[in-house]
Scaffold this motif. Structure first.
Motif, PDB file in Angstrom:
ATOM      1  N   ASN A 118      44.936  46.331  45.423  1.00  0.00           N
ATOM      2  CA  ASN A 118      43.747  46.193  46.266  1.00  0.00           C
ATOM      3  C   ASN A 118      43.186  44.785  46.146  1.00  0.00           C
ATOM      4  OD1 ASN A 118      41.549  46.087  44.164  1.00  0.00           O
ATOM      5  ND2 ASN A 118      42.359  48.130  43.698  1.00  0.00           N
ATOM      6  N   GLY A 119      42.311  44.453  47.074  1.00  0.00           N
ATOM      7  CA  GLY A 119      41.816  43.091  47.181  1.00  0.00           C
ATOM      8  C   GLY A 119      41.051  42.616  45.967  1.00  0.00           C
ATOM      9  N   MET A 120      40.223  43.479  45.367  1.00  0.00           N
ATOM     10  CA  MET A 120      39.450  43.040  44.204  1.00  0.00           C
ATOM     11  C   MET A 120      40.357  42.775  43.014  1.00  0.00           C
ATOM     12  SD  MET A 120      36.457  42.485  45.164  1.00  0.00           S
ATOM     13  CE  MET A 120      35.862  42.014  43.537  1.00  0.00           C
ATOM     14  N   ASN A 121      41.429  43.560  42.871  1.00  0.00           N
ATOM     15  CA  ASN A 121      42.381  43.278  41.798  1.00  0.00           C
ATOM     16  C   ASN A 121      43.055  41.925  42.007  1.00  0.00           C
ATOM     17  OD1 ASN A 121      41.866  45.642  40.443  1.00  0.00           O
ATOM     18  ND2 ASN A 121      43.613  46.751  41.280  1.00  0.00           N
ATOM     19  N   ALA A 141      42.792  38.816  39.358  1.00  0.00           N
ATOM     20  CA  ALA A 141      44.006  38.145  38.894  1.00  0.00           C
ATOM     21  C   ALA A 141      43.914  36.644  39.169  1.00  0.00           C
ATOM     22  CB  ALA A 141      45.228  38.745  39.584  1.00  0.00           C
ATOM     23  N   TYR A 142      43.405  36.288  40.342  1.00  0.00           N
ATOM     24  CA  TYR A 142      43.247  34.880  40.704  1.00  0.00           C
ATOM     25  C   TYR A 142      42.329  34.161  39.716  1.00  0.00           C
ATOM     26  CZ  TYR A 142      40.829  31.054  43.102  1.00  0.00           C
ATOM     27  OH  TYR A 142      40.228  29.869  43.423  1.00  0.00           O
ATOM     28  N   ARG A 143      41.294  34.832  39.246  1.00  0.00           N
ATOM     29  CA  ARG A 143      40.343  34.196  38.336  1.00  0.00           C
ATOM     30  C   ARG A 143      40.963  33.848  36.980  1.00  0.00           C
ATOM     31  NH1 ARG A 143      34.878  37.898  39.476  1.00  0.00           N
ATOM     32  NH2 ARG A 143      34.623  37.234  41.658  1.00  0.00           N
ATOM     33  N   THR A 144      42.084  34.454  36.656  1.00  0.00           N
ATOM     34  CA  THR A 144      42.761  34.139  35.397  1.00  0.00           C
ATOM     35  C   THR A 144      43.789  33.021  35.563  1.00  0.00           C
ATOM     36  OG1 THR A 144      44.611  35.704  35.683  1.00  0.00           O
ATOM     37  CG2 THR A 144      42.552  36.592  34.769  1.00  0.00           C
ATOM     38  N   PHE A 145      44.008  32.573  36.797  1.00  0.00           N
ATOM     39  CA  PHE A 145      45.128  31.670  37.083  1.00  0.00           C
ATOM     40  C   PHE A 145      44.992  30.321  36.373  1.00  0.00           C
ATOM     41  CE2 PHE A 145      47.370  28.515  39.656  1.00  0.00           C
ATOM     42  CZ  PHE A 145      48.612  29.109  39.801  1.00  0.00           C
ATOM     43  N   ASP A 146      43.836  29.691  36.461  1.00  0.00           N
ATOM     44  CA  ASP A 146      43.686  28.324  35.947  1.00  0.00           C
ATOM     45  C   ASP A 146      43.883  28.227  34.436  1.00  0.00           C
ATOM     46  OD1 ASP A 146      43.310  27.198  38.415  1.00  0.00           O
ATOM     47  OD2 ASP A 146      41.128  27.348  38.359  1.00  0.00           O
ATOM     48  N   ARG A 147      43.586  29.279  33.707  1.00  0.00           N
ATOM     49  CA  ARG A 147      43.746  29.222  32.245  1.00  0.00           C
ATOM     50  C   ARG A 147      45.038  29.893  31.760  1.00  0.00           C
ATOM     51  NH1 ARG A 147      39.523  32.957  33.140  1.00  0.00           N
ATOM     52  NH2 ARG A 147      39.953  35.080  32.401  1.00  0.00           N
ATOM     53  N   ALA A 148      45.899  30.259  32.685  1.00  0.00           N
ATOM     54  CA  ALA A 148      47.159  30.922  32.330  1.00  0.00           C
ATOM     55  C   ALA A 148      48.232  29.884  31.978  1.00  0.00           C
ATOM     56  CB  ALA A 148      47.641  31.785  33.493  1.00  0.00           C
ATOM     57  N   THR A 149      49.273  30.343  31.298  1.00  0.00           N
ATOM     58  CA  THR A 149      50.425  29.487  31.000  1.00  0.00           C
ATOM     59  C   THR A 149      51.232  29.299  32.281  1.00  0.00           C
ATOM     60  OG1 THR A 149      51.887  31.334  30.470  1.00  0.00           O
ATOM     61  CG2 THR A 149      50.512  30.464  28.669  1.00  0.00           C
ATOM     62  N   PRO A 150      52.111  28.280  32.320  1.00  0.00           N
ATOM     63  CA  PRO A 150      52.937  28.081  33.529  1.00  0.00           C
ATOM     64  C   PRO A 150      53.713  29.332  33.930  1.00  0.00           C
ATOM     65  CG  PRO A 150      53.075  26.154  32.127  1.00  0.00           C
ATOM     66  CD  PRO A 150      52.284  27.174  31.357  1.00  0.00           C
ATOM     67  N   LYS A 159      52.958  35.223  42.300  1.00  0.00           N
ATOM     68  CA  LYS A 159      53.933  36.134  42.910  1.00  0.00           C
ATOM     69  C   LYS A 159      53.281  37.473  43.259  1.00  0.00           C
ATOM     70  CE  LYS A 159      58.235  38.605  41.716  1.00  0.00           C
ATOM     71  NZ  LYS A 159      57.626  39.928  41.479  1.00  0.00           N
ATOM     72  N   GLN A 160      52.519  38.022  42.333  1.00  0.00           N
ATOM     73  CA  GLN A 160      51.897  39.334  42.558  1.00  0.00           C
ATOM     74  C   GLN A 160      50.856  39.273  43.676  1.00  0.00           C
ATOM     75  OE1 GLN A 160      50.363  40.663  38.781  1.00  0.00           O
ATOM     76  NE2 GLN A 160      52.401  40.975  37.893  1.00  0.00           N
ATOM     77  N   ILE A 161      50.055  38.206  43.706  1.00  0.00           N
ATOM     78  CA  ILE A 161      49.044  38.075  44.754  1.00  0.00           C
ATOM     79  C   ILE A 161      49.708  37.890  46.111  1.00  0.00           C
ATOM     80  CG2 ILE A 161      47.171  36.620  45.627  1.00  0.00           C
ATOM     81  CD1 ILE A 161      46.361  36.084  42.733  1.00  0.00           C
ATOM     82  N   ARG A 162      50.769  37.094  46.150  1.00  0.00           N
ATOM     83  CA  ARG A 162      51.492  36.877  47.408  1.00  0.00           C
ATOM     84  C   ARG A 162      52.098  38.176  47.929  1.00  0.00           C
ATOM     85  NH1 ARG A 162      53.656  30.834  46.054  1.00  0.00           N
ATOM     86  NH2 ARG A 162      52.923  29.903  48.003  1.00  0.00           N
ATOM     87  N   GLU A 163      52.653  38.970  47.030  1.00  0.00           N
ATOM     88  CA  GLU A 163      53.252  40.238  47.443  1.00  0.00           C
ATOM     89  C   GLU A 163      52.194  41.179  48.014  1.00  0.00           C
ATOM     90  OE1 GLU A 163      55.156  41.579  43.899  1.00  0.00           O
ATOM     91  OE2 GLU A 163      57.049  40.543  44.316  1.00  0.00           O
ATOM     92  N   TYR A 164      51.026  41.193  47.385  1.00  0.00           N
ATOM     93  CA  TYR A 164      49.958  42.072  47.878  1.00  0.00           C
ATOM     94  C   TYR A 164      49.488  41.638  49.268  1.00  0.00           C
ATOM     95  CZ  TYR A 164      45.350  43.906  48.726  1.00  0.00           C
ATOM     96  OH  TYR A 164      44.265  44.487  49.335  1.00  0.00           O
ATOM     97  N   CYS A 165      49.200  40.341  49.423  1.00  0.00           N
ATOM     98  CA  CYS A 165      48.702  39.856  50.708  1.00  0.00           C
ATOM     99  C   CYS A 165      49.758  40.021  51.799  1.00  0.00           C
ATOM    100  CB  CYS A 165      48.285  38.395  50.573  1.00  0.00           C
ATOM    101  SG  CYS A 165      47.231  37.799  51.921  1.00  0.00           S
ATOM    102  N   SER A 166      51.027  39.823  51.440  1.00  0.00           N
ATOM    103  CA  SER A 166      52.116  40.022  52.393  1.00  0.00           C
ATOM    104  C   SER A 166      52.185  41.475  52.851  1.00  0.00           C
ATOM    105  CB  SER A 166      53.448  39.602  51.756  1.00  0.00           C
ATOM    106  OG  SER A 166      54.532  39.908  52.593  1.00  0.00           O
ATOM    107  N   MET A 167      51.891  42.404  51.940  1.00  0.00           N
ATOM    108  CA  MET A 167      51.890  43.812  52.309  1.00  0.00           C
ATOM    109  C   MET A 167      50.810  44.103  53.347  1.00  0.00           C
ATOM    110  SD  MET A 167      53.151  46.840  52.079  1.00  0.00           S
ATOM    111  CE  MET A 167      54.073  47.147  50.566  1.00  0.00           C
TER     112      MET A 167
END
Length: 495
Positions: free
Chosen positions: A436-439, A443-452, A460-468
């Motif tokens: 769902n969109g809020m998830n 997930a996006y909010r964790t992106f900047d402090r995540a490892t490569p 990948k996960q966000i792209r798959e959701y939006c593509s769906m």
């Protein structure tokens, strides 16, 4: 031990109070905050030094903080087992001034209930409360290169009415409220010593935004798809359900208020599916190839983080675009970015989307269309190209929102996730890591402090959701075409 919030919830619904008190799930913030809010309102009030309260502090500790400091953040107090937290206190020679910060532009009078109880608790302990002020956001503020907290935030002493105009004084509203605090504490404490209260459906359960505990209180999984409980905007459905009328088709005609969607639900209850062919054909006849299926993901910022943004503006970090040619070819394009990616988002979208044809978007008016209009204001050099996109948009939600098409499987809802199973069983959101969109936002909010490696997986996960989402739009549109074809309607220009 109870909290003031338990009393406020109890005043709405005893079951709600019990659920909140016993359910300790972390609440995610709706707004993205790059800087802790207290740092900003301390700058507004020119507070350089302050005492800081901590979870678990007793009255003695909080009194000590007040004794040693002019300003105190998050002081905790307790009276007869009821705890509370005051966001900001200023000590003066004559007494205390309370400050309540809101991530809102229009704090309303109902907020005074909590302020009144907080004031009473502190007065029971022996403090004198001189005044109460509120801090809120200036919705008209437009950020320049740097954030000006003196323009972005406002410290005031009035609430706002329903029309968002300044109303009564905060202190006046607080003084007008009468609460038997001892009785409230006793009632709520007794509630938590018993078994969970019975769940009783009332209009409050779904008024405005549906209660977050609704599905916990009421298991409707065994209700028929045409249950009277799913009858949209009905003022009679709860009474009818209690009378033993559980299916829409069994209700009396005089209990239907006359909304188009209600009529569609009633007819679908009789026959399984309803389609207003006379209304759907002219709507679909507007659609021209190539057909673009578009969806955005965005995060909402209470405090504008970048130039030309206003309070509560959003930042689009993802789009998905499926483009269908008249010969049936379907191609996918997308974008994902972090930080201030607005310009890259715009340029990528303009480059990817066809210059002609219809753009189908689901629930576009308050979402994708509005997002593009905001971006045009922030980047006027792209306004003409962005306007050429939003003027070609057509809202795919309209046939379902207006009752032109309804299937009992929708169970009173018409979101993409509810519609997809109506038209196909081959694909599902349940197959995705993000569903769902809020998830996707969290997930996006964790992106900047995540490892490569983590960043790669998050994107990948966000792209798959939006593509769906955009692929679902494609399936739903073609599902409507198939339904028309079943009824012998030929749309040669679309097929």
């Amino acid at each position: 031990m109870i909290h003031v919030s338990d009393i406020l919830h109890y005043n709405q619904c005893s079951r709600l109070a019990y659920n909140y008190h016993t359910n300790k799930k972390k609440m995610e913030n709706f707004y993205h905050m790059n800087v802790p809010f207290h740092e900003l309102y301390c700058r507004l009030l020119n507070i350089k030094e302050y005492g800081m309260g901590n979870t678990g502090d007793d009255n003695e500790k909080s009194c000590s903080l007040i004794e040693k400091n002019e300003f105190i953040l998050n002081a905790r107090f307790e009276y007869k087992g009821c705890r509370t937290r005051i966001p900001l206190i200023q000590k003066t020679e004559k007494g205390l001034i309370f400050y309540y910060p809101f991530l809102s532009a229009y704090p309303k009078e109902f907020e005074a209930q909590k302020m009144k109880i907080n004031q009473m608790i502190c007065e029971k302990i022996g403090f004198t409360i001189l005044d109460t002020k509120i801090i809120y956001l200036n919705k008209d503020y437009i950020r320049k290169d740097s954030l000006d907290v003196n323009q972005c935030l406002i410290c005031g002493d009035c609430f706002f009415n329903r029309r968002n105009n300044a109303g009564k004084k905060v202190k006046e509203v607080i003084d007008s409220i009468e609460i038997d605090l001892d009785q409230c504490i006793e009632q709520v404490s007794e509630l938590f010593s018993k078994e969970i209260p019975e769940a009783i459906r009332t209009k409050k359960c779904t008024a405005g935004r549906r209660c977050r505990f609704y599905d916990f209180c009421f298991d409707e999984s065994n209700e028929p798809d045409d249950s009277i409980l799913f009858f949209t905007t009905s003022s009679h459905k709860l009474d009818l359900y209690e009378e033993g009328i559980h299916r829409i088709k069994d209700m009396r005609i005089d209990k239907i208020e006359g909304f188009r969607l209600q009529y569609a639900q009633y007819m679908a209850s009789l026959y399984g599916t309803f389609m207003d062919v006379a209304a759907l054909v002219p709507w679909i006849s507007q659609i021209q190839y190539p057909v673009s299926y578009l969806d955005f993901e965005w995060d909402t910022f209470a405090i504008p983080p970048y130039k030309n943004m206003k309070p509560f503006d959003v930042l689009c970090f993802q789009y998905s675009l499926h483009v269908e040619q008249k010969n049936g070819d379907l191609n996918h394009f997308d974008f994902f970015g972090s930080g201030d990616c607005r310009k890259q988002f715009i340029e990528s979208l303009i480059a990817s989307i066809p210059k002609e044809g219809t753009i189908l978007v689901y629930n576009m008016e308050g979402a994708e269309k509005l997002r593009l209009m905001q971006l045009a204001n922030q980047f006027p050099e792209y306004k003409e190209e962005l306007e050429s996109i939003w003027t070609r948009m057509l809202d795919l939600a309209k046939p379902f929102e207006l009752g032109v098409f309804y299937d009992n499987k929708m169970r009173g809802h018409y979101s993409l996730k509810k519609l997809l199973p109506v038209f196909t069983e081959d694909v599902s959101y349940h197959e995705l890591d993000i569903q769902n969109g809020m998830n996707a936002v969290f997930a996006y909010r964790t992106f900047d402090r995540a490892t490569p490696k983590q960043k790669e997986e998050i994107a990948k996960q966000i792209r798959e959701y939006c593509s769906m989402d955009t692929y679902s739009e494609y399936i739903i549109y073609h599902g409507l075409l198939k339904e028309l074809k079943k009824r012998g309607v030929s749309l040669t220009c679309q097929i």
